[in-house]
Motif scaffolding. Structure first.
Motif, PDB file in Angstrom:
ATOM      1  N   SER A   1      -2.380  -2.132  -5.197  1.00  0.00           N
ATOM      2  CA  SER A   1      -3.256  -3.057  -5.924  1.00  0.00           C
ATOM      3  C   SER A   1      -3.500  -2.644  -7.370  1.00  0.00           C
ATOM      4  CB  SER A   1      -4.598  -3.209  -5.207  1.00  0.00           C
ATOM      5  OG  SER A   1      -5.148  -1.951  -4.928  1.00  0.00           O
TER       6      SER A   1
ATOM      7  N   ILE B   1      -8.104  -0.716   3.551  1.00  0.00           N
ATOM      8  CA  ILE B   1      -9.248   0.059   3.046  1.00  0.00           C
ATOM      9  C   ILE B   1     -10.223   0.286   4.199  1.00  0.00           C
ATOM     10  CG2 ILE B   1      -9.140  -0.678   0.618  1.00  0.00           C
ATOM     11  CD1 ILE B   1     -11.358  -2.746   1.322  1.00  0.00           C
TER      12      ILE B   1
ATOM     13  N   SER C   1      -5.069   0.185  13.553  1.00  0.00           N
ATOM     14  CA  SER C   1      -5.811   1.439  13.733  1.00  0.00           C
ATOM     15  C   SER C   1      -6.323   1.466  15.165  1.00  0.00           C
ATOM     16  CB  SER C   1      -7.002   1.492  12.780  1.00  0.00           C
ATOM     17  OG  SER C   1      -7.937   2.468  13.214  1.00  0.00           O
TER      18      SER C   1
ATOM     19  N   TYR D   1     -14.371  -2.658   9.542  1.00  0.00           N
ATOM     20  CA  TYR D   1     -13.011  -2.092   9.639  1.00  0.00           C
ATOM     21  C   TYR D   1     -12.440  -2.327  11.037  1.00  0.00           C
ATOM     22  CZ  TYR D   1      -9.227   1.354   9.371  1.00  0.00           C
ATOM     23  OH  TYR D   1      -7.989   1.980   9.378  1.00  0.00           O
TER      24      TYR D   1
ATOM     25  N   VAL E   1       0.307  -2.302  10.122  1.00  0.00           N
ATOM     26  CA  VAL E   1      -0.345  -1.013  10.389  1.00  0.00           C
ATOM     27  C   VAL E   1      -1.805  -1.297  10.727  1.00  0.00           C
ATOM     28  CG1 VAL E   1      -0.904   1.276   9.528  1.00  0.00           C
ATOM     29  CG2 VAL E   1       1.281   0.210   8.905  1.00  0.00           C
TER      30      VAL E   1
ATOM     31  N   ALA F   1      -1.134  -1.944   3.602  1.00  0.00           N
ATOM     32  CA  ALA F   1      -2.301  -1.803   2.704  1.00  0.00           C
ATOM     33  C   ALA F   1      -3.593  -1.970   3.495  1.00  0.00           C
ATOM     34  CB  ALA F   1      -2.229  -2.863   1.602  1.00  0.00           C
TER      35      ALA F   1
ATOM     36  N   THR G   1      -8.710  -7.579   2.725  1.00  0.00           N
ATOM     37  CA  THR G   1      -7.677  -6.562   2.455  1.00  0.00           C
ATOM     38  C   THR G   1      -6.892  -6.219   3.720  1.00  0.00           C
ATOM     39  OG1 THR G   1      -9.108  -5.619   0.747  1.00  0.00           O
ATOM     40  CG2 THR G   1      -7.267  -4.264   1.487  1.00  0.00           C
TER      41      THR G   1
ATOM     42  N   GLY H   1      -4.006   6.971  15.071  1.00  0.00           N
ATOM     43  CA  GLY H   1      -5.294   7.652  15.138  1.00  0.00           C
ATOM     44  C   GLY H   1      -5.603   8.248  13.774  1.00  0.00           C
ATOM     45  N   VAL H   2      -6.510   9.211  13.751  1.00  0.00           N
ATOM     46  CA  VAL H   2      -6.923   9.777  12.455  1.00  0.00           C
ATOM     47  C   VAL H   2      -5.726  10.477  11.799  1.00  0.00           C
ATOM     48  CG1 VAL H   2      -8.613  11.188  11.272  1.00  0.00           C
ATOM     49  CG2 VAL H   2      -9.185  10.195  13.498  1.00  0.00           C
TER      50      VAL H   2
ATOM     51  N   GLY I   1       0.824  -1.218   0.000  1.00  0.00           N
ATOM     52  CA  GLY I   1       0.000   0.000   0.000  1.00  0.00           C
ATOM     53  C   GLY I   1       0.848   1.252   0.000  1.00  0.00           C
ATOM     54  N   ALA I   2       1.879   1.253  -0.851  1.00  0.00           N
ATOM     55  CA  ALA I   2       2.861   2.352  -0.796  1.00  0.00           C
ATOM     56  C   ALA I   2       2.675   3.386  -1.905  1.00  0.00           C
ATOM     57  CB  ALA I   2       4.274   1.769  -0.848  1.00  0.00           C
TER      58      ALA I   2
ATOM     59  N   CYS J   1       0.278  -5.688  -6.903  1.00  0.00           N
ATOM     60  CA  CYS J   1      -0.166  -6.943  -6.287  1.00  0.00           C
ATOM     61  C   CYS J   1      -1.363  -6.655  -5.404  1.00  0.00           C
ATOM     62  CB  CYS J   1       0.966  -7.544  -5.452  1.00  0.00           C
ATOM     63  SG  CYS J   1       0.444  -8.991  -4.494  1.00  0.00           S
ATOM     64  N   ASP J   2      -2.423  -7.397  -5.602  1.00  0.00           N
ATOM     65  CA  ASP J   2      -3.577  -7.294  -4.717  1.00  0.00           C
ATOM     66  C   ASP J   2      -3.302  -8.206  -3.522  1.00  0.00           C
ATOM     67  OD1 ASP J   2      -5.921  -7.506  -3.362  1.00  0.00           O
ATOM     68  OD2 ASP J   2      -7.162  -8.019  -5.101  1.00  0.00           O
ATOM     69  N   VAL J   3      -2.928  -7.600  -2.400  1.00  0.00           N
ATOM     70  CA  VAL J   3      -2.497  -8.430  -1.262  1.00  0.00           C
ATOM     71  C   VAL J   3      -3.654  -9.140  -0.560  1.00  0.00           C
ATOM     72  CG1 VAL J   3      -0.304  -7.244  -0.823  1.00  0.00           C
ATOM     73  CG2 VAL J   3      -2.397  -6.404   0.274  1.00  0.00           C
TER      74      VAL J   3
ATOM     75  N   GLY K   1      -0.308   8.049   0.778  1.00  0.00           N
ATOM     76  CA  GLY K   1      -0.655   8.045   2.199  1.00  0.00           C
ATOM     77  C   GLY K   1       0.463   7.565   3.121  1.00  0.00           C
ATOM     78  N   ILE K   2       0.065   6.838   4.163  1.00  0.00           N
ATOM     79  CA  ILE K   2       1.007   6.404   5.201  1.00  0.00           C
ATOM     80  C   ILE K   2       2.068   5.467   4.609  1.00  0.00           C
ATOM     81  CG2 ILE K   2       1.187   5.072   7.347  1.00  0.00           C
ATOM     82  CD1 ILE K   2      -1.651   6.125   8.089  1.00  0.00           C
TER      83      ILE K   2
END
Ligand code: NAD
Length: 245
Positions: free
Chosen positions: A36, A93, A142, A155, A140, A91, A113, A186-187, A11-12, A60-62, A15-16
């Motif tokens: 992805s 969603i 949340s 989620y 990662v 990665a 995901t 956090g957010v 998921g690079a 790659c769709d992990v 974002g994060i």
């Protein structure tokens, strides 16, 4: 001379994950970055990283077990069997819906995901790490995985699963000198929160004692801090939430 030979950040493309990859590039000789679909964004991220280290961008769709197997076959070939020093499972969603509106396919997509991907990637990465008796894994997660978010049941459940997975795998791999931890942000100010209006963002920021969202640089700094912490740090879910919880 870089401290680590190889790393993968999922998921690079933005974002994060992109921020973590950029920061890790200072310490890693060859960096694999994955997303992805967004090949153009991934290539842009790779162009930035290339100024710091060798980078290999891959689609790659992990959430797909077979695709992850192919990804690690490729990593094996590219590294002549060395594998990864560092795996960052970033990665993810989101899915903002009442439970009553959450369809089976929403549930599966989020769990596959956010959680199954961590299982697929850790399983594929650990063999080479165990052989070398060395490796670092960062998942990662949340803060919602710890406290639950209304209208984000899937989620929150996926991230709670990531936390439990992290603690279990850390116990399994500690005897092999492999550290497994989770960063629980956090957010954070990324496109993941673009579904919120400016008013909703302002209201959310007001609920955070720090009075604002985290930025991706802060998340990346914390991620790399965990990845380079003493070996005795393992099995931890490290929350960075501006004092919200
Ligand atoms: P983002 O939407 O900006 O980026 C997500 C990345 O994941 C993108 O590169 C996307 O292509 C990739 N991705 C999504 N599905 C994928 C798949 N199936 N296979 C491969 N790559 C895939 O999100 P972000 O805010 O940077 O989030 C990164 C991580 O941080 C996620 O795990 C998210 O749950 C977590 N997180 C985010 C926040 C936040 O407020 N932004 C807060 C806590 C945790």
């Amino acid at each position: 001379m870089k401290e680590y030979k190889t790393a993968l950040v999922t998921g690079a493309s933005r974002g994060i994950g992109k921020a973590i990859a950029l920061k890790l590039a200072e310490q890693v000789g060859t960096l694999f970055i994955v997303c992805s679909r967004s090949i153009d964004s991934l290539k842009d991220a790779a162009d930035e990283i290339r100024t710091k280290t060798k980078v290999i961008p891959l689609i790659c769709d992990v959430s797909d077990s077979a695709a992850v197997t192919q990804l690690f076959d490729m990593i094996d070939r590219e590294t002549n069997g060395y594998g990864l020093d560092i795996l960052v499972n970033n990665a993810g969603i989101s899915c903002t819906k009442l439970l009553s509106d959450t369809r089976d396919k929403d549930w599966r997509r989020v769990i596959d995901t956010n959680l199954s991907s961590v299982f697929y990637c850790c399983r594929a990465a650990q063999g080479a790490m165990i052989r070398r008796q060395s490796g670092r894994i960062l998942n990662v997660s949340s803060m919602w995985g710890q406290v639950g978010a209304s209208m984000e049941v899937a989620y929150s459940a996926s991230k709670g699963g990531v936390d439990a997975f992290t603690k279990s795998l850390a116990k399994e791999l500690a005897p092999s000198n492999i550290q497994v931890n989770a960063l629980s942000p956090g957010v954070t100010d990324t496109e993941m929160n673009d579904h919120l209006t400016d008013e909703e963002k302002a209201a959310l920021a007001e609920e955070i004692p720090s009075g604002r969202f985290a930025d991706t640089e802060e998340a990346a700094g914390m991620a790399v801090g965990i990845l380079t912490a003493p070996d005795y740090l393992t099995g931890q879910i490290i929350r960075m939430d501006g004092g919200m919880i």
